[in-house]
Structures are given as C-alpha cells and as structure tokens.
Design a protein around this motif. Structure first.
Motif, PDB file in Angstrom:
ATOM      1  N   ALA A  10       0.826  -1.205   0.000  1.00  0.00           N
ATOM      2  CA  ALA A  10       0.000   0.000   0.000  1.00  0.00           C
ATOM      3  C   ALA A  10       0.863   1.259   0.000  1.00  0.00           C
ATOM      4  O   ALA A  10       0.534   2.240  -0.663  1.00  0.00           O
ATOM      5  N   ALA A  11       1.975   1.241   0.722  1.00  0.00           N
ATOM      6  CA  ALA A  11       2.841   2.423   0.804  1.00  0.00           C
ATOM      7  C   ALA A  11       3.379   2.832  -0.562  1.00  0.00           C
ATOM      8  O   ALA A  11       3.606   4.013  -0.826  1.00  0.00           O
ATOM      9  N   THR A  12       3.569   1.889  -1.437  1.00  0.00           N
ATOM     10  CA  THR A  12       4.069   2.162  -2.786  1.00  0.00           C
ATOM     11  C   THR A  12       2.931   2.482  -3.745  1.00  0.00           C
ATOM     12  O   THR A  12       3.045   3.361  -4.602  1.00  0.00           O
ATOM     13  N   ILE A  13       1.820   1.807  -3.610  1.00  0.00           N
ATOM     14  CA  ILE A  13       0.699   1.936  -4.544  1.00  0.00           C
ATOM     15  C   ILE A  13      -0.153   3.177  -4.274  1.00  0.00           C
ATOM     16  O   ILE A  13      -0.565   3.869  -5.201  1.00  0.00           O
ATOM     17  N   LEU A  14      -0.413   3.467  -3.005  1.00  0.00           N
ATOM     18  CA  LEU A  14      -1.370   4.517  -2.650  1.00  0.00           C
ATOM     19  C   LEU A  14      -0.702   5.880  -2.460  1.00  0.00           C
ATOM     20  O   LEU A  14      -0.905   6.549  -1.442  1.00  0.00           O
ATOM     21  N   THR A  15       0.056   6.322  -3.434  1.00  0.00           N
ATOM     22  CA  THR A  15       0.680   7.643  -3.342  1.00  0.00           C
ATOM     23  C   THR A  15      -0.400   8.715  -3.428  1.00  0.00           C
ATOM     24  O   THR A  15      -1.503   8.485  -3.934  1.00  0.00           O
ATOM     25  N   GLU A  16      -0.084   9.902  -2.936  1.00  0.00           N
ATOM     26  CA  GLU A  16      -1.045  10.994  -2.920  1.00  0.00           C
ATOM     27  C   GLU A  16      -1.610  11.246  -4.321  1.00  0.00           C
ATOM     28  O   GLU A  16      -0.865  11.306  -5.294  1.00  0.00           O
ATOM     29  N   GLY A  17      -2.924  11.372  -4.409  1.00  0.00           N
ATOM     30  CA  GLY A  17      -3.589  11.628  -5.679  1.00  0.00           C
ATOM     31  C   GLY A  17      -4.033  10.382  -6.421  1.00  0.00           C
ATOM     32  O   GLY A  17      -4.762  10.473  -7.414  1.00  0.00           O
ATOM     33  N   THR A  18      -3.605   9.208  -5.949  1.00  0.00           N
ATOM     34  CA  THR A  18      -4.030   7.952  -6.581  1.00  0.00           C
ATOM     35  C   THR A  18      -5.539   7.800  -6.415  1.00  0.00           C
ATOM     36  O   THR A  18      -6.078   7.998  -5.333  1.00  0.00           O
ATOM     37  N   SER A  19      -6.205   7.436  -7.503  1.00  0.00           N
ATOM     38  CA  SER A  19      -7.650   7.203  -7.458  1.00  0.00           C
ATOM     39  C   SER A  19      -7.944   5.766  -7.866  1.00  0.00           C
ATOM     40  O   SER A  19      -7.124   5.113  -8.509  1.00  0.00           O
ATOM     41  N   GLY A  20      -9.108   5.301  -7.509  1.00  0.00           N
ATOM     42  CA  GLY A  20      -9.522   3.952  -7.884  1.00  0.00           C
ATOM     43  C   GLY A  20     -10.592   3.460  -6.950  1.00  0.00           C
ATOM     44  O   GLY A  20     -11.375   4.242  -6.404  1.00  0.00           O
ATOM     45  N   PHE A  21     -10.593   2.151  -6.768  1.00  0.00           N
ATOM     46  CA  PHE A  21     -11.618   1.497  -5.961  1.00  0.00           C
ATOM     47  C   PHE A  21     -10.965   0.548  -4.961  1.00  0.00           C
ATOM     48  O   PHE A  21      -9.999  -0.137  -5.302  1.00  0.00           O
ATOM     49  N   PHE A  22     -11.519   0.506  -3.753  1.00  0.00           N
ATOM     50  CA  PHE A  22     -11.233  -0.588  -2.841  1.00  0.00           C
ATOM     51  C   PHE A  22     -12.408  -1.549  -2.955  1.00  0.00           C
ATOM     52  O   PHE A  22     -13.569  -1.129  -2.855  1.00  0.00           O
ATOM     53  N   VAL A  23     -12.113  -2.812  -3.175  1.00  0.00           N
ATOM     54  CA  VAL A  23     -13.136  -3.846  -3.180  1.00  0.00           C
ATOM     55  C   VAL A  23     -12.904  -4.650  -1.902  1.00  0.00           C
ATOM     56  O   VAL A  23     -11.820  -5.202  -1.697  1.00  0.00           O
ATOM     57  N   VAL A  24     -13.914  -4.692  -1.044  1.00  0.00           N
ATOM     58  CA  VAL A  24     -13.779  -5.284   0.295  1.00  0.00           C
ATOM     59  C   VAL A  24     -14.744  -6.455   0.426  1.00  0.00           C
ATOM     60  O   VAL A  24     -15.951  -6.300   0.245  1.00  0.00           O
ATOM     61  N   ARG A  25     -14.189  -7.613   0.757  1.00  0.00           N
ATOM     62  CA  ARG A  25     -15.013  -8.806   1.008  1.00  0.00           C
ATOM     63  C   ARG A  25     -14.808  -9.234   2.452  1.00  0.00           C
ATOM     64  O   ARG A  25     -13.676  -9.281   2.941  1.00  0.00           O
ATOM     65  N   ARG A  26     -15.891  -9.567   3.125  1.00  0.00           N
ATOM     66  CA  ARG A  26     -15.827 -10.018   4.522  1.00  0.00           C
ATOM     67  C   ARG A  26     -16.518 -11.365   4.640  1.00  0.00           C
ATOM     68  O   ARG A  26     -17.376 -11.709   3.833  1.00  0.00           O
ATOM     69  N   GLY A  27     -16.130 -12.127   5.664  1.00  0.00           N
ATOM     70  CA  GLY A  27     -16.845 -13.356   5.980  1.00  0.00           C
ATOM     71  C   GLY A  27     -16.405 -14.592   5.219  1.00  0.00           C
ATOM     72  O   GLY A  27     -16.970 -15.666   5.413  1.00  0.00           O
ATOM     73  N   THR A  28     -15.412 -14.468   4.351  1.00  0.00           N
ATOM     74  CA  THR A  28     -14.876 -15.604   3.601  1.00  0.00           C
ATOM     75  C   THR A  28     -13.371 -15.630   3.833  1.00  0.00           C
ATOM     76  O   THR A  28     -12.740 -14.578   3.870  1.00  0.00           O
ATOM     77  N   ASP A  29     -12.798 -16.813   3.981  1.00  0.00           N
ATOM     78  CA  ASP A  29     -11.347 -16.899   4.183  1.00  0.00           C
ATOM     79  C   ASP A  29     -10.637 -16.061   3.133  1.00  0.00           C
ATOM     80  O   ASP A  29     -10.929 -16.167   1.939  1.00  0.00           O
ATOM     81  N   ASN A  30      -9.682 -15.230   3.589  1.00  0.00           N
ATOM     82  CA  ASN A  30      -9.008 -14.360   2.623  1.00  0.00           C
ATOM     83  C   ASN A  30      -8.090 -15.130   1.673  1.00  0.00           C
ATOM     84  O   ASN A  30      -7.667 -14.600   0.653  1.00  0.00           O
ATOM     85  N   ALA A  31      -7.823 -16.386   1.956  1.00  0.00           N
ATOM     86  CA  ALA A  31      -7.043 -17.215   1.036  1.00  0.00           C
ATOM     87  C   ALA A  31      -7.897 -17.667  -0.156  1.00  0.00           C
ATOM     88  O   ALA A  31      -7.368 -18.091  -1.176  1.00  0.00           O
ATOM     89  N   THR A  32      -9.226 -17.540  -0.029  1.00  0.00           N
ATOM     90  CA  THR A  32     -10.124 -17.912  -1.114  1.00  0.00           C
ATOM     91  C   THR A  32     -10.100 -16.825  -2.176  1.00  0.00           C
ATOM     92  O   THR A  32     -10.267 -15.645  -1.870  1.00  0.00           O
ATOM     93  N   ASP A  33      -9.891 -17.219  -3.424  1.00  0.00           N
ATOM     94  CA  ASP A  33      -9.821 -16.249  -4.509  1.00  0.00           C
ATOM     95  C   ASP A  33     -11.179 -15.594  -4.731  1.00  0.00           C
ATOM     96  O   ASP A  33     -12.217 -16.123  -4.356  1.00  0.00           O
ATOM     97  N   TRP A  34     -11.162 -14.429  -5.358  1.00  0.00           N
ATOM     98  CA  TRP A  34     -12.395 -13.733  -5.718  1.00  0.00           C
ATOM     99  C   TRP A  34     -13.184 -14.596  -6.694  1.00  0.00           C
ATOM    100  O   TRP A  34     -12.618 -15.148  -7.627  1.00  0.00           O
TER     101      TRP A  34
END
Length: 164
Positions: free
Chosen positions: A93-117
């Motif tokens: 995140a420190a490298t990717i989210l530089t000031e002015g960066t725009s986009g989307f956060f996609v947040v999934r809850r309740g499923t093991d994070n090792a499970t692919d989208w």
C-alpha cells in the motif's frame, strides 16, 4: 435460562477480510479484481488500518407546542482512514497509494481471505482518491507505519455482487 429466540451467527474478522485496490475498470468484475492491474492490499493494512465509518446528520423538525421532535435522518458522510506498514515493496500500500491515486477498494468479509475472488461474492466497493501519506512516529518494538485519508468520491456500493 436459554434464549427464547434464535441467535444469529457471527463472522470472525481474523482471516476473513480481503481488500483489493482496483485502479480502473469495473470493480464488480471478478476478472478485473483478480487481474494483473489490481493489487491485494489485505496484508499491507495494520489491524486498525482500514477505519471505515459512516455518520449521519439529523434533520430537526421541532413543532410549536408538540412535545416530541419529529427529527428525520439527514445526509450521510463516510470517511476512510488508512494505516499500513511502510514498505518499498512494489505490491505494498505504501508504494501503490501515493497521494492523488484514485480507484476502488473492493472489500469482502466473511470468507477466508485465502479464497480467490469468485463470481457471486458479496463485496463493498469504495471509490476514492488518496490524500497525503503521513509517516507515523516510531514505536518501540514496532514497525514503521503510514497513515492516510482516502477521500470517498462516489456513493459506496454495499453488499454488491461480483460478476464475471
């Protein structure tokens, strides 16, 4: 004494959140969220590092001689305060989210994070522009971290469904 009604099951958050940064395209497309331009930032964030809150104003409606105020809900305001490990890694995140960066956060809850989208996943989509990166003060026996405000720039899609 046992409860009278059924108790809804809860979902543990440890290991059950997955957060992707999607720079462009349809953030509800599983193919795009899994694609090469998207980044899994889940492990960049500290335990308190994805502080997403909603507040709501109140529209007061006091009436002459009425003993009850007939207030109603007003506008909502969402804020997102980030805190992540400082790293020079290209996928951090420190490298990717530089000031002015725009986009989307996609947040999934309740499923093991090792499970692919996958198609059918229920996700929240937060459209944002990143503010200034603010290095945090050092702490004894800790790691270097960065705090940052993500300014929400569109209506958040909550419990949306991923498509192909």
């Amino acid at each position: 004494m046992p409860p009278i009604d059924a108790i809804p099951a809860s979902s543990q958050s440890d290991g059950k959140w997955k957060i992707a940064y999607v720079p462009a395209g349809n953030p509800l497309s599983a193919a795009i969220v899994k694609g090469a331009s998207s980044k899994n930032l889940t492990y960049s964030f500290t335990a308190d590092g994805f502080n997403w809150t909603t507040t709501q104003a109140e529209v007061a409606d006091p009436r002459l001689t009425l003993i009850q105020d007939l207030s109603r809900p007003g506008k909502k305001k969402e804020t997102l305060e980030l805190k992540y490990v400082d790293s020079a890694d290209a996928n951090a995140a420190a490298t990717i989210l530089t000031e002015g960066t725009s986009g989307f956060f996609v947040v999934r809850r309740g499923t093991d994070n090792a499970t692919d989208w996958t198609v059918g996943d229920k996700v929240d989509v937060i459209t944002f522009t990143a503010g200034a990166q603010r290095p945090d003060a050092p702490v004894e026996n800790g790691v270097d971290t960065v705090s940052q405000t993500a300014y929400i720039t569109s209506v958040t899609q909550r419990k949306a469904t991923l498509v192909a």
